[in-house]
Scaffold this motif. Structure first.
Motif, mmCIF file in Angstrom:
data_model
loop_
_atom_site.group_PDB
_atom_site.id
_atom_site.type_symbol
_atom_site.label_atom_id
_atom_site.label_comp_id
_atom_site.label_asym_id
_atom_site.label_seq_id
_atom_site.Cartn_x
_atom_site.Cartn_y
_atom_site.Cartn_z
ATOM 1 N N ARG A 99 0.816 -1.222 0.000
ATOM 2 C CA ARG A 99 0.000 0.000 0.000
ATOM 3 C C ARG A 99 0.850 1.271 0.000
ATOM 4 N NH1 ARG A 99 -5.252 -1.236 0.400
ATOM 5 N NH2 ARG A 99 -5.838 -3.297 1.241
ATOM 6 N N LEU A 100 1.974 1.203 -0.673
ATOM 7 C CA LEU A 100 2.770 2.410 -0.838
ATOM 8 C C LEU A 100 2.098 3.318 -1.871
ATOM 9 C CD1 LEU A 100 4.871 0.650 0.671
ATOM 10 C CD2 LEU A 100 6.612 1.766 -0.710
ATOM 11 N N GLU A 101 2.185 4.600 -1.629
ATOM 12 C CA GLU A 101 1.550 5.574 -2.509
ATOM 13 C C GLU A 101 2.576 6.177 -3.461
ATOM 14 O OE1 GLU A 101 -0.282 8.309 0.188
ATOM 15 O OE2 GLU A 101 -1.675 6.798 0.993
ATOM 16 N N ARG A 102 2.077 6.953 -4.418
ATOM 17 C CA ARG A 102 2.958 7.509 -5.438
ATOM 18 C C ARG A 102 4.063 8.366 -4.831
ATOM 19 N NH1 ARG A 102 0.540 10.705 -10.541
ATOM 20 N NH2 ARG A 102 -0.134 8.593 -11.073
ATOM 21 N N GLY A 103 3.762 9.065 -3.741
ATOM 22 C CA GLY A 103 4.761 9.922 -3.109
ATOM 23 C C GLY A 103 5.743 9.188 -2.231
ATOM 24 N N ASP A 104 5.525 7.883 -2.018
ATOM 25 C CA ASP A 104 6.463 7.085 -1.231
ATOM 26 C C ASP A 104 7.673 6.707 -2.086
ATOM 27 O OD1 ASP A 104 5.034 7.169 1.180
ATOM 28 O OD2 ASP A 104 3.731 5.515 0.553
ATOM 29 N N VAL A 105 8.594 5.953 -1.498
ATOM 30 C CA VAL A 105 9.903 5.753 -2.119
ATOM 31 C C VAL A 105 10.211 4.269 -2.295
ATOM 32 C CG1 VAL A 105 12.397 6.053 -1.791
ATOM 33 C CG2 VAL A 105 10.834 7.919 -1.201
ATOM 34 N N ALA A 121 10.504 -1.024 -11.804
ATOM 35 C CA ALA A 121 9.282 -1.185 -11.017
ATOM 36 C C ALA A 121 8.813 0.161 -10.472
ATOM 37 C CB ALA A 121 9.523 -2.176 -9.867
ATOM 38 N N ALA A 122 9.744 0.987 -9.983
ATOM 39 C CA ALA A 122 9.371 2.308 -9.472
ATOM 40 C C ALA A 122 8.801 3.180 -10.581
ATOM 41 C CB ALA A 122 10.590 2.989 -8.847
ATOM 42 N N GLY A 128 4.641 5.805 -11.610
ATOM 43 C CA GLY A 128 5.867 6.495 -11.246
ATOM 44 C C GLY A 128 5.936 6.905 -9.799
ATOM 45 N N MET A 129 6.771 6.192 -9.031
ATOM 46 C CA MET A 129 6.998 6.514 -7.621
ATOM 47 C C MET A 129 8.395 7.096 -7.453
ATOM 48 S SD MET A 129 5.402 3.090 -5.879
ATOM 49 C CE MET A 129 5.902 3.627 -4.236
ATOM 50 N N ARG A 130 8.624 7.712 -6.308
ATOM 51 C CA ARG A 130 9.967 8.216 -6.040
ATOM 52 C C ARG A 130 10.934 7.040 -5.862
ATOM 53 N NH1 ARG A 130 9.614 13.298 -1.947
ATOM 54 N NH2 ARG A 130 8.084 12.085 -0.763
ATOM 55 N N PHE A 131 12.197 7.296 -6.191
ATOM 56 C CA PHE A 131 13.143 6.205 -6.370
ATOM 57 C C PHE A 131 14.520 6.657 -5.881
ATOM 58 C CE2 PHE A 131 15.907 4.309 -9.933
ATOM 59 C CZ PHE A 131 16.199 3.178 -9.216
ATOM 60 N N ILE A 132 15.157 5.819 -5.059
ATOM 61 C CA ILE A 132 16.503 6.093 -4.555
ATOM 62 C C ILE A 132 17.393 4.883 -4.823
ATOM 63 C CG2 ILE A 132 17.883 6.399 -2.448
ATOM 64 C CD1 ILE A 132 15.577 8.110 -1.365
ATOM 65 N N GLN A 133 18.581 5.140 -5.327
ATOM 66 C CA GLN A 133 19.551 4.082 -5.582
ATOM 67 C C GLN A 133 20.532 3.989 -4.415
ATOM 68 O OE1 GLN A 133 20.099 1.856 -7.985
ATOM 69 N NE2 GLN A 133 19.463 2.637 -9.989
ATOM 70 N N GLY A 162 12.404 -1.508 -20.874
ATOM 71 C CA GLY A 162 12.671 -0.676 -19.709
ATOM 72 C C GLY A 162 12.259 0.762 -19.954
ATOM 73 N N VAL A 163 12.607 1.622 -19.016
ATOM 74 C CA VAL A 163 12.285 3.049 -19.133
ATOM 75 C C VAL A 163 13.477 3.859 -18.632
ATOM 76 C CG1 VAL A 163 9.795 2.774 -18.842
ATOM 77 C CG2 VAL A 163 11.220 3.075 -16.814
ATOM 78 N N PHE A 164 13.592 5.099 -19.128
ATOM 79 C CA PHE A 164 14.498 6.057 -18.520
ATOM 80 C C PHE A 164 13.765 6.655 -17.319
ATOM 81 C CE2 PHE A 164 16.293 5.887 -22.783
ATOM 82 C CZ PHE A 164 17.657 5.954 -22.538
ATOM 83 N N TYR A 165 14.326 6.484 -16.129
ATOM 84 C CA TYR A 165 13.642 6.956 -14.920
ATOM 85 C C TYR A 165 14.697 7.328 -13.896
ATOM 86 C CZ TYR A 165 9.817 7.352 -11.570
ATOM 87 O OH TYR A 165 8.891 7.838 -10.675
ATOM 88 N N GLN A 166 14.846 8.628 -13.651
ATOM 89 C CA GLN A 166 15.931 9.104 -12.794
ATOM 90 C C GLN A 166 15.620 8.895 -11.311
ATOM 91 O OE1 GLN A 166 18.756 10.030 -13.925
ATOM 92 N NE2 GLN A 166 18.298 10.352 -16.089
ATOM 93 N N PRO A 167 16.632 8.537 -10.530
ATOM 94 C CA PRO A 167 16.451 8.496 -9.074
ATOM 95 C C PRO A 167 16.415 9.910 -8.512
ATOM 96 C CG PRO A 167 18.739 8.065 -9.619
ATOM 97 C CD PRO A 167 18.000 8.161 -10.931
ATOM 98 N N GLN A 168 16.008 10.025 -7.261
ATOM 99 C CA GLN A 168 16.077 11.311 -6.567
ATOM 100 C C GLN A 168 17.367 11.469 -5.782
ATOM 101 O OE1 GLN A 168 12.497 11.870 -4.177
ATOM 102 N NE2 GLN A 168 11.644 13.070 -5.859
ATOM 103 N N LEU A 169 18.060 10.363 -5.577
ATOM 104 C CA LEU A 169 19.276 10.375 -4.780
ATOM 105 C C LEU A 169 20.021 9.071 -5.005
ATOM 106 C CD1 LEU A 169 20.925 11.713 -2.378
ATOM 107 C CD2 LEU A 169 19.458 10.400 -0.833
#
Length: 374
Positions: A99-105, A121-122, A128-133, A162-169
């Motif tokens: 039950r993670l929401e779009r604004g979760d990570v 997956a993110a 599209g959810m937030r994403f950290i590597q 796949g997709v181009f999808y940048q992390p936030q951090l």
């Protein structure tokens, strides 16, 4: 915090989607504070593999909990074979079930396989959810965690969906590299050397002199990771979605991906960085064959890779391999092919890589026949 080890910050400049790569010791223990300061009050899914989780997951969950962040671990089997549709479906469903929401990570906590899988997956969960590597291998820290490429493999080839999808951090904890096997560390080193061979001949010369310090965990290790990340960040800032010179980062990958496909992504036989190592050597040898570069430069690359213990030829791969003609079929499926024309990253010498379009397939096939162990 004043006694904490120093952190090196490398910015990736993409306008309102810019983010930082933080490099240093002990970053797993400081992850909670770093994420909370940037993402605020969130819940996270930690996508990892069973090997990394056994070594490091408890520390990460404690760090997150200490910052008031609830986390749900999602574990997959270690290895390249997890980069497929079935595991992608399982990971995406687990994110939704939590039950993670779009604004979760979504945190990708592992090597390149986990980064590519969790990032994809993110990118598609809840559109599209937030994403950290949080890369835990040398290869992931210097290459796959930076730049937003995500994806999975198919029977037709590597990373074709796949997709181009940048992390936030990106949080690159250099301490975790001490838990890698020597083989895994060497495989990542191939990607470090790649940056010198693309356009930084002075960096490659530095690596030839200082590689032992990198392998032994000296200050050279952090320096090499930072230079590699800065090299990639500069290219990504110019060409995020590989319409131009970002393709230079694929030096050695066209040959390497074909070899990975030929081994059915069997990590016992060949891991990604080893495929890149062989591919880089082949790219320099093929450039020599095409009268673009000197034999001395190709020999220098091969000698250095051999010195650090990397495979340098198709014959170094254990077990039987498909024919040269079949390898050509895999190359023709590669993402660097445009309307059937072969595009390779070739070189005019150390640090002088360039994009070569319309490479004659007959020349590539003849070269593969020469280099094939049978």
């Amino acid at each position: 915090m004043n006694d904490a080890p120093a952190i090196t910050t490398v910015p990736v400049k993409l306008g309102d989607r810019s983010y930082d790569i933080l490099i240093g010791a002990g970053l797993i223990d400081r992850a909670g504070a770093a994420i909370a300061s940037r993402a605020g009050s969130v819940r996270v899914a930690i996508v990892s593999d069973e090997t990394v989780a056994a070594l490091h997951l408890d520390r990460l969950t404690r760090s997150l909990s200490g910052a008031g962040i609830d986390s749900t671990p999602i574990l997959v089997t270690a290895g390249e074979k997890s980069k497929g549709f079935a595991t992608l479906e399982a990971v995406t469903n687990a994110i939704l079930a939590a039950r993670l929401e779009r604004g979760d990570v979504v945190i990708a906590f592992g090597g390149g396989v986990i980064g590519d899988l969790a990032g994809f997956a993110a990118g598609i969960a809840r559109r599209g959810m937030r994403f950290i590597q949080m890369p835990t291998s040398l290869l992931a820290q210097v290459d796959s965690s930076v730049g937003g490429k995500t994806g999975i493999n198919t029977a037709h080839g590597k990373n074709l969906v796949g997709v181009f999808y940048q992390p936030q951090l990106v949080l690159a904890d250099t301490d975790v590299l001490d838990t890698l096997t020597p083989r895994e560390f060497r495989a990542g080193y191939a990607e470090v050397a790649k940056y010198g061979l693309i356009d930084r001949s002075d960096f490659f010369a530095w690596l030839e002199k200082n590689w032992r310090g990198i392998f032994d965990g000296g200050p050279e290790r952090t320096e090499a990771i930072a230079v590699s990340c800065q090299s990639k960040a500069d290219v990504v800032a110019r060409d995020e979605k590989e319409t131009g010179d970002r393709a230079l980062l694929n030096l050695g990958h066209t040959f390497g991906h074909a070899l990975e496909t030929a081994t059915n992504y069997d990590s016992a036989r060949l891991v990604h960085g080893e495929g890149v190592s062989i591919g880089i050597v082949l790219a320099h040898q093929f450039s020599t064959k095409m009268n673009l570069a000197s034999q001395d430069d190709a020999g220098r690359v091969e000698a250095h890779f051999r010195q650090v213990g990397l495979p340098v030829s198709i014959g170094d791969i254990p077990g039987e391999l498909p024919s040269a003609e079949k390898l050509m079929d895999y190359i023709a499926q590669d993402k660097k092919v445009a309307r059937g024309a072969l595009t390779f990253i070739l070189t005019r010498g150390i640090g002088q890589a360039f994009i070569a379009k319309d490479v004659p397939p007959s020349a590539v096939l003849s070269f593969l026949q020469e280099k094939h162990p049978t």
